[in-house]
Scaffold this motif. Sequence first.
Motif, PDB file in Angstrom:
ATOM      1  N   ARG A  32       0.838  -1.200   0.000  1.00 19.84           N
ATOM      2  CA  ARG A  32       0.000   0.000   0.000  1.00 19.84           C
ATOM      3  C   ARG A  32       0.877   1.255   0.000  1.00 19.84           C
ATOM      4  O   ARG A  32       0.623   2.202  -0.745  1.00 19.84           O
ATOM      5  CB  ARG A  32      -0.937   0.003   1.206  1.00 19.84           C
ATOM      6  N   ALA A  33       1.917   1.273   0.828  1.00 19.08           N
ATOM      7  CA  ALA A  33       2.811   2.427   0.889  1.00 19.08           C
ATOM      8  C   ALA A  33       3.486   2.645  -0.464  1.00 19.08           C
ATOM      9  O   ALA A  33       3.574   3.775  -0.949  1.00 19.08           O
ATOM     10  CB  ALA A  33       3.855   2.231   1.986  1.00 19.08           C
ATOM     11  N   LEU A  34       3.960   1.556  -1.078  1.00 19.17           N
ATOM     12  CA  LEU A  34       4.672   1.664  -2.352  1.00 19.17           C
ATOM     13  C   LEU A  34       3.774   2.131  -3.489  1.00 19.17           C
ATOM     14  O   LEU A  34       4.219   2.843  -4.386  1.00 19.17           O
ATOM     15  CB  LEU A  34       5.331   0.329  -2.708  1.00 19.17           C
ATOM     16  N   THR A  35       2.527   1.725  -3.463  1.00 20.19           N
ATOM     17  CA  THR A  35       1.636   2.104  -4.566  1.00 20.19           C
ATOM     18  C   THR A  35       0.934   3.434  -4.342  1.00 20.19           C
ATOM     19  O   THR A  35       0.637   4.138  -5.306  1.00 20.19           O
ATOM     20  CB  THR A  35       0.578   1.010  -4.829  1.00 20.19           C
ATOM     21  N   ASP A  36       0.689   3.802  -3.092  1.00 20.86           N
ATOM     22  CA  ASP A  36      -0.093   5.004  -2.815  1.00 20.86           C
ATOM     23  C   ASP A  36       0.726   6.278  -2.661  1.00 20.86           C
ATOM     24  O   ASP A  36       0.200   7.368  -2.837  1.00 20.86           O
ATOM     25  CB  ASP A  36      -0.938   4.821  -1.540  1.00 20.86           C
ATOM     26  N   ALA A  37       1.992   6.169  -2.309  1.00 22.68           N
ATOM     27  CA  ALA A  37       2.808   7.367  -2.071  1.00 22.68           C
ATOM     28  C   ALA A  37       3.011   8.155  -3.357  1.00 22.68           C
ATOM     29  O   ALA A  37       3.065   7.582  -4.454  1.00 22.68           O
ATOM     30  CB  ALA A  37       4.152   6.976  -1.477  1.00 22.68           C
ATOM     31  N   GLU A  38       3.153   9.445  -3.208  1.00 20.80           N
ATOM     32  CA  GLU A  38       3.430  10.293  -4.369  1.00 20.80           C
ATOM     33  C   GLU A  38       4.810   9.969  -4.937  1.00 20.80           C
ATOM     34  O   GLU A  38       4.992   9.940  -6.148  1.00 20.80           O
ATOM     35  CB  GLU A  38       3.381  11.768  -3.959  1.00 20.80           C
TER      36      GLU A  38
END
Length: 136
Positions: A32-38
């Motif tokens: 989630r962090a890898l896909t959602d971060a700008e």
Amino acid sequence: MGWPGMKLVVDTNVLVRAVVCDDPAQARVAARALTDAELIAVALPCLCEFVWVLRKVYAFQSAEVAAAIRALLAAANVEVNRPAVEAGLSVLAAGGDFADGVIAYEGNWLGGETFVSFDKKAVALLAAQGQSVRLL
């Protein structure tokens, strides 16, 4: 916790969890962090550790490691020193250590001209790629 708009610097364990999925809860958070971060900033030492962990701890083959790195590079939000990573992947594909390719590339970028090492295999592989090398 939401990640949209955040610019993250990832540690090796985040990348490992996302790829290996050996801890399902952490794998979900990492993905989630890898896909959602700008933006995901991946430092070269992180990638060198990532390769080492996948090879030594999880027994990944070179092609599997390269595929994991290429998938990361394909993400639009990932920032990495791509020429250095490509140099590492080139040495990995030739049967050597990813880190040796990264070290040689960055050393040249910093003004060095000849890669020196006691590692016969690294010297031979880099020489085969046209690098100036010297075995100590």
